[in-house]
Structure formats: C-alpha cells, structure tokens
Scaffold this active site. Structure first.
Site, PDB file in Angstrom:
ATOM      1  N   CYS A 114       1.784   8.816  -8.530  1.00  0.00           N
ATOM      2  CA  CYS A 114       2.231   9.697  -7.442  1.00  0.00           C
ATOM      3  C   CYS A 114       3.704  10.078  -7.579  1.00  0.00           C
ATOM      4  O   CYS A 114       4.175  10.984  -6.900  1.00  0.00           O
ATOM      5  CB  CYS A 114       1.977   9.027  -6.096  1.00  0.00           C
ATOM      6  SG  CYS A 114       0.250   8.579  -5.884  1.00  0.00           S
ATOM      7  N   HIS A 236       6.292  11.461  -0.350  1.00  0.00           N
ATOM      8  CA  HIS A 236       4.913  11.430  -0.843  1.00  0.00           C
ATOM      9  C   HIS A 236       3.949  11.298   0.342  1.00  0.00           C
ATOM     10  O   HIS A 236       4.134  10.454   1.219  1.00  0.00           O
ATOM     11  CB  HIS A 236       4.749  10.249  -1.804  1.00  0.00           C
ATOM     12  CG  HIS A 236       3.348  10.046  -2.262  1.00  0.00           C
ATOM     13  ND1 HIS A 236       2.522  11.092  -2.607  1.00  0.00           N
ATOM     14  CD2 HIS A 236       2.611   8.909  -2.430  1.00  0.00           C
ATOM     15  CE1 HIS A 236       1.340  10.612  -2.962  1.00  0.00           C
ATOM     16  NE2 HIS A 236       1.365   9.297  -2.860  1.00  0.00           N
ATOM     17  N   ASN A 266      -4.026  12.736   0.205  1.00  0.00           N
ATOM     18  CA  ASN A 266      -3.075  12.300  -0.824  1.00  0.00           C
ATOM     19  C   ASN A 266      -3.440  12.981  -2.148  1.00  0.00           C
ATOM     20  O   ASN A 266      -4.459  12.653  -2.754  1.00  0.00           O
ATOM     21  CB  ASN A 266      -3.162  10.775  -0.945  1.00  0.00           C
ATOM     22  CG  ASN A 266      -2.214  10.200  -1.988  1.00  0.00           C
ATOM     23  OD1 ASN A 266      -1.666  10.932  -2.804  1.00  0.00           O
ATOM     24  ND2 ASN A 266      -2.033   8.895  -1.962  1.00  0.00           N
TER      25      ASN A 266
HETATM   26  O1  UT7 Z   1      -0.543   7.391  -3.429  1.00  0.00           O
HETATM   27  C1  UT7 Z   1      -0.650   6.081  -3.853  1.00  0.00           C
HETATM   28  C2  UT7 Z   1      -0.072   5.257  -2.851  1.00  0.00           C
HETATM   29  N1  UT7 Z   1      -1.100   4.828  -1.920  1.00  0.00           N
HETATM   30  C3  UT7 Z   1      -0.708   4.435  -0.739  1.00  0.00           C
HETATM   31  O2  UT7 Z   1       0.458   4.517  -0.440  1.00  0.00           O
HETATM   32  C4  UT7 Z   1      -1.711   3.825   0.200  1.00  0.00           C
HETATM   33  C5  UT7 Z   1      -0.980   2.916   1.126  1.00  0.00           C
HETATM   34  N2  UT7 Z   1      -1.875   2.174   1.998  1.00  0.00           N
HETATM   35  C6  UT7 Z   1      -2.403   2.727   3.090  1.00  0.00           C
HETATM   36  O3  UT7 Z   1      -2.172   3.881   3.391  1.00  0.00           O
HETATM   37  C7  UT7 Z   1      -3.255   1.841   3.978  1.00  0.00           C
HETATM   38  O4  UT7 Z   1      -3.123   0.502   3.572  1.00  0.00           O
HETATM   39  C8  UT7 Z   1      -4.745   2.248   3.974  1.00  0.00           C
HETATM   40  C9  UT7 Z   1      -4.938   3.581   4.680  1.00  0.00           C
HETATM   41  C10 UT7 Z   1      -5.255   2.359   2.541  1.00  0.00           C
HETATM   42  C11 UT7 Z   1      -5.561   1.207   4.713  1.00  0.00           C
HETATM   43  O5  UT7 Z   1      -5.072   1.060   6.041  1.00  0.00           O
HETATM   44  P1  UT7 Z   1      -4.773  -0.390   6.643  1.00  0.00           P
HETATM   45  O6  UT7 Z   1      -4.336  -0.187   8.022  1.00  0.00           O
HETATM   46  O7  UT7 Z   1      -3.851  -1.089   5.682  1.00  0.00           O
HETATM   47  O8  UT7 Z   1      -6.216  -1.018   6.644  1.00  0.00           O
HETATM   48  P2  UT7 Z   1      -6.703  -2.380   5.937  1.00  0.00           P
HETATM   49  O9  UT7 Z   1      -6.787  -2.200   4.458  1.00  0.00           O
HETATM   50  O10 UT7 Z   1      -5.887  -3.506   6.477  1.00  0.00           O
HETATM   51  O11 UT7 Z   1      -8.149  -2.506   6.517  1.00  0.00           O
HETATM   52  C12 UT7 Z   1      -8.397  -2.738   7.909  1.00  0.00           C
HETATM   53  C13 UT7 Z   1      -9.875  -2.659   8.163  1.00  0.00           C
HETATM   54  C14 UT7 Z   1     -10.693  -3.515   7.199  1.00  0.00           C
HETATM   55  O12 UT7 Z   1     -11.779  -4.046   7.916  1.00  0.00           O
HETATM   56  P3  UT7 Z   1     -11.718  -5.550   8.464  1.00  0.00           P
HETATM   57  O13 UT7 Z   1     -11.562  -6.409   7.246  1.00  0.00           O
HETATM   58  O14 UT7 Z   1     -10.535  -5.606   9.376  1.00  0.00           O
HETATM   59  O15 UT7 Z   1     -13.033  -5.714   9.166  1.00  0.00           O
HETATM   60  C15 UT7 Z   1     -11.215  -2.508   6.204  1.00  0.00           C
HETATM   61  O16 UT7 Z   1     -12.417  -2.911   5.599  1.00  0.00           O
HETATM   62  O17 UT7 Z   1     -10.313  -1.320   7.994  1.00  0.00           O
HETATM   63  C16 UT7 Z   1     -11.447  -1.308   7.095  1.00  0.00           C
HETATM   64  N3  UT7 Z   1     -11.459  -0.039   6.404  1.00  0.00           N
HETATM   65  C17 UT7 Z   1     -12.059   1.053   6.899  1.00  0.00           C
HETATM   66  N4  UT7 Z   1     -12.742   1.256   8.052  1.00  0.00           N
HETATM   67  C18 UT7 Z   1     -13.210   2.487   8.272  1.00  0.00           C
HETATM   68  C19 UT7 Z   1     -10.873   0.274   5.206  1.00  0.00           C
HETATM   69  N5  UT7 Z   1     -11.106   1.562   4.934  1.00  0.00           N
HETATM   70  C20 UT7 Z   1     -11.827   2.069   5.953  1.00  0.00           C
HETATM   71  C21 UT7 Z   1     -12.361   3.343   6.250  1.00  0.00           C
HETATM   72  N6  UT7 Z   1     -13.014   3.500   7.415  1.00  0.00           N
HETATM   73  N7  UT7 Z   1     -12.204   4.398   5.423  1.00  0.00           N
END
Ligand code: UT7
Length: 308
Positions: A114, A236, A266
């Site tokens: 990125c 980004h 993204n």
């Molecule tokens: O360009 C490259 C750089 N990439 C980035 O900068 C990405 C940076 N990271 C992020 O933007 C965030 O970490 C994400 C958007 C990827 C994830 O958000 P989060 O608030 O960190 O969620 P999490 O990974 O802590 O997951 C929380 C919950 C989990 O469920 P449990 O374990 O709490 O039951 C995940 O399984 O959300 C669940 N989850 C989803 N639920 C519905 C993960 N993806 C999804 C989804 N829809 N698409």
C-alpha cells in the site's frame, strides 16, 4: 533538495460496483459491521477480461492529456503494483507499448504494498535527476480483488480495484520525505502468484495508529512547516477509524483529510493516488497548496511526503 511537481493526475476504476449488501450475500457480514468498523460502503471489482494494464493505461492517458505534455518527453515509467497481469514482463513495460511512449525510457514495476504510490514518488524524484527526459509517469494500479479469498470475511470486504497516475517533473517546490521499512512478512502477505491475501488486521491497525502520527510529524518537521500549515492530509484509505485516530493524535480537523474510502474501499497502492486525483478534480486541492501524502502497508513499509 530537488523536489518534484505533480503536473497532472488521472485515475481509473472498473465499472462493476460491489456494495456491502452484495458482500453480505457471499459471506457472514453486514452493512452495519463493514460501515462501522471500516467506513467502507462501496468498492469496484474488475470483472473477467479487465486487466491491470487496462486500468493503468486509462489512468495514465488521463494524466498525460491533462498535463498537456509531449509524451515523447516521458523518460521513466514506474507502476506500483503487486497484482500485475504477468509475473514478468512488468506492467510498466506494457504501458510503454500501449501508450506509444518512447523506447528510450526506463520502465519497471515497484512492489511496496500500500506504500507503492509514496515509494514511487520518492523513486521518481531520484530517477528524474538522472534522465535526459523532462517527465516521469508514475502509476499505481491494483486488482487486489483477484488476490482476495471471497470466502474470507476478514479480507474480502476490505479491498477494491483501481489505478491512479501522475505526470511528474523535477522542481524546486517544497519537498520533504520520510520513508521506512521493517521487514515483516506476517503483517500482510500473498505467498505465491496464485495465493490470497493473508492479513493480521488488528496488528496492522495497531501499527498504523501507533506509528503513522510520528511519521507525519517527522515529515512535517523536515518540511519546515507546522501541522497547521499543511492544507491537506491524504492518508492511505485502509480504515476510516485509522484516519480519524491519526487526525486526533496530530490535532488536525477531519476537514483537512481527503477521505473517499466509502466509495472505493482499500485500493492498496492506488488509494492515495485516487484520493489525490479526486481532490484536485473537485477543486479542493489548489495549485499552491501544501499536501501531505502518507501510506503504510505490506513490508512493513511506510512513507510520508510533504509536497509544496
Ligand atoms: O492496506 C493494508 C493495510 N490494512 C489495514 O490497514 C487493515 C487494518 N485493520 C483494520 O482495518 C481492522 O483491523 C479490520 C477492519 C480488518 C478488522 O476490524 P477490527 O475491529 O480489528 O475487528 P477484529 O479483527 O478485532 O474482529 C472483531 C470481530 C471478530 O469476531 P469475534 O471473534 O469478536 O466473534 C471477527 O471474526 O469481527 C469479526 N469479523 C467480522 N464480522 C462481520 C471480522 N470480519 C468481519 C466481517 N463482518 N467482515
């Protein structure tokens, strides 16, 4: 330090739009989750037959037309991408042919995840100093949805396809840059040409909110300006919450941040370029403005550039 001037920009995205609701038909997710956690609403997906070269050349043609330059005066083409149509040849070489550019050029792809557009600007700055030609063409073009596992809700909702281009010349306008790398394949990786993106989402999130404010501060300091003197911040477009957190940490209002993550998701290397193009097109960024462009991603890589 000799800097660069961006003479004109262009952008291109595939026609097909994918909504959060569309994704909720494929994986266990919802518009509410995606909107709240990322700020994303729409993204564009390339369909069968659409290539990285299509997007790259479309964006480049627009930038060259807008710059009003003689394309024979382009001496270098860089395409920032990790999703070229071929492993080799480089997309930049295909662009040379497609656009009918001079043979007397240097053309190559740059892999910096990125951070590709930002690394590309810095690389082009150095290259232009060594070339006889006046202009450089930087393109960032990604079809990341080709490298997304559409059954993995953790990644498939995040990415969109798109390209951005800029015609660049050497200039004595203000330029300050801070770049960095901390080799770590585990944050974001695609293990093979046919592999899918694997990402430590939380790790990347934490890295961004902890590191990027300092990165921006270093670049602004190096430019001899203050945060207040920067007219626009282009970060980004990975997550709206990341951008909001960084804005808060550096004490700058969200109005100064160019945000279009709701429309494109993204787009990796292309994201800051598409945002820059859009803000120039709609008149938010004006000729004499000072703009900070900052990205981070696979590598880990990071970079911030103050222009103007
Ligand atoms: O360009 C490259 C750089 N990439 C980035 O900068 C990405 C940076 N990271 C992020 O933007 C965030 O970490 C994400 C958007 C990827 C994830 O958000 P989060 O608030 O960190 O969620 P999490 O990974 O802590 O997951 C929380 C919950 C989990 O469920 P449990 O374990 O709490 O039951 C995940 O399984 O959300 C669940 N989850 C989803 N639920 C519905 C993960 N993806 C999804 C989804 N829809 N698409």
């Amino acid at each position: 330090m000799t800097g660069i001037k961006i003479l004109a920009t262009g952008a291109a995205v595939p026609k097909a739009l994918v909504t959060n609701e569309d994704l909720a038909q494929i994986v266990d997710t919802s518009d509410e989750w995606i909107s709240k956690r990322t700020g994303m609403k729409l993204r564009h997906h390339a369909k069968d037959g659409e290539t990285n070269l299509d997007l790259a050349s479309q964006a480049a043609r627009q930038a060259i037309d807008r710059a009003g330059i003689d394309k024979d005066e382009i001496g270098a083409v860089i395409v920032a991408t990790v999703t070229g149509d071929y492993v080799t040849p480089a997309t930049a070489c295909l662009v040379q042919k497609e656009l009918g550019l001079s043979n007397d050029i240097i053309a190559f792809d740059l892999s910096a995840g990125c951070s590709g557009f930002v690394f590309g600007l810095e690389t082009m700055r150095g290259l232009l100093a060594t070339r006889d030609h006046k202009y450089g063409l930087l393109i960032a073009s990604e079809l990341l949805t080709r490298r997304v596992d559409m059954t993995d809700r953790g990644t498939c909702v995040l990415f969109g396809d798109g390209a951005a281009a800029a015609v660049i010349e050497s200039s004595n306008d203000g330029y300050a840059s801070v770049m960095g790398v901390d080799g770590n394949p585990d944050m974001i990786k695609i293990k093979s040409p046919d592999g899918y993106i694997e990402m430590d989402g939380q790790g990347t999130y934490k890295f961004a909110v902890a590191t990027v404010p300092e990165l921006i501060e270093d670049a602004v300091k190096k430019s001899g300006k203050t945060f207040d003197e920067i007219h626009h911040y282009i970060l980004h477009q990975a997550n709206l919450r990341i951008i909001e957190s960084i804005a808060k940490k550096i004490g700058q209002p969200m109005e100064k941040f160019i945000v279009n993550i709701d429309k494109y998701g993204n787009t990796s290397a292309a994201s800051v370029g598409i945002a820059l193009n859009e803000a120039i097109e709609d008149g938010r960024i004006k000729e004499k403005d000072t703009t900070l462009i900052c990205a981070f991603g696979a590598g880990k890589t990071w970079g911030a550039i103050v222009l103007g």
